[in-house]
Design an enzyme around this catalytic site. Structure first.
Site, PDB file in Angstrom:
ATOM      1  N   CYS A   9      17.296  -1.879 -45.764  1.00 24.70           N
ATOM      2  CA  CYS A   9      16.125  -2.253 -46.564  1.00 24.70           C
ATOM      3  C   CYS A   9      16.355  -3.511 -47.396  1.00 24.70           C
ATOM      4  CB  CYS A   9      15.735  -1.102 -47.486  1.00 24.70           C
ATOM      5  SG  CYS A   9      17.039  -0.695 -48.648  1.00 24.70           S
TER       6      CYS A   9
ATOM      7  N   CYS B 224      18.952   6.114 -49.974  1.00 18.65           N
ATOM      8  CA  CYS B 224      18.956   5.405 -51.256  1.00 18.65           C
ATOM      9  C   CYS B 224      20.037   5.954 -52.189  1.00 18.65           C
ATOM     10  CB  CYS B 224      17.601   5.512 -51.943  1.00 18.65           C
ATOM     11  SG  CYS B 224      16.226   5.126 -50.862  1.00 18.65           S
TER      12      CYS B 224
HETATM   13 FE1  FES Z   1      16.296   0.660 -50.061  1.00 17.97          FE
HETATM   14 FE2  FES Z   1      15.705   2.878 -51.247  1.00 17.97          FE
HETATM   15  S1  FES Z   1      14.534   1.829 -49.762  1.00 17.97           S
HETATM   16  S2  FES Z   1      17.538   1.808 -51.356  1.00 17.97           S
END
Ligand code: FES
Length: 128
Positions: A39, A108
């Site tokens: 992400c 995460c």
């Molecule tokens: Fe990247 Fe949560 S979406 S750490």
């Protein structure tokens, strides 16, 4: 189109809205830096160590709400612990302490625990 609804626990929301120990620590003894390649989120965990215990800890997180909540929680869990005790805090411990994370957000919690462990490793390397 598929719509994904993410439901967070009250604890996640509380830590997201009122993060504990947030901010850069100018005089940190070590900094753990971790990123999530999926992400692109980034996290720094700062520690101040005294007599082998985490005397102070803070974080900076450039990421999603779950990443902010997990960093906040990991700082609360690690503060006052010995370095060995803090190294035992797992990704799952952090998620459990927040009453769980939605499966899509479990990754995460990796950032928070990994950032803490990295900061401790860096500190120990500096002591050698
Ligand atoms: Fe990247 Fe949560 S979406 S750490």
């Amino acid at each position: 189109m598929i719509k994904v609804v993410i439901i967070y626990s009250d604890k996640v929301m509380e830590h997201f809205k009122n993060p504990r120990n947030m901010g850069e620590m100018e005089d940190a003894d070590a900094v753990g830096e971790v990123g999530n390649p999926t992400c692109g989120d980034l996290m720094y965990i700062y520690i101040k160590v005294k007599e082998d215990k985490i005397e102070d800890i803070s974080f900076q997180t450039f990421g999603c709400g779950a990443a902010i909540a997990t960093s906040s929680m990991v700082t609360e869990m690690a503060k006052g612990k010995t370095l060995d005790e803090a190294l035992e805090i797992t990704r799952k411990d952090v998620a459990d302490a927040l009453d769980g994370l939605p499966p899509i957000k479990m990754h995460c919690s990796n950032l928070a625990a990994d950032g803490l462990h990295k900061a401790i490793e860096k500190y120990r390397e500096k002591q050698k």
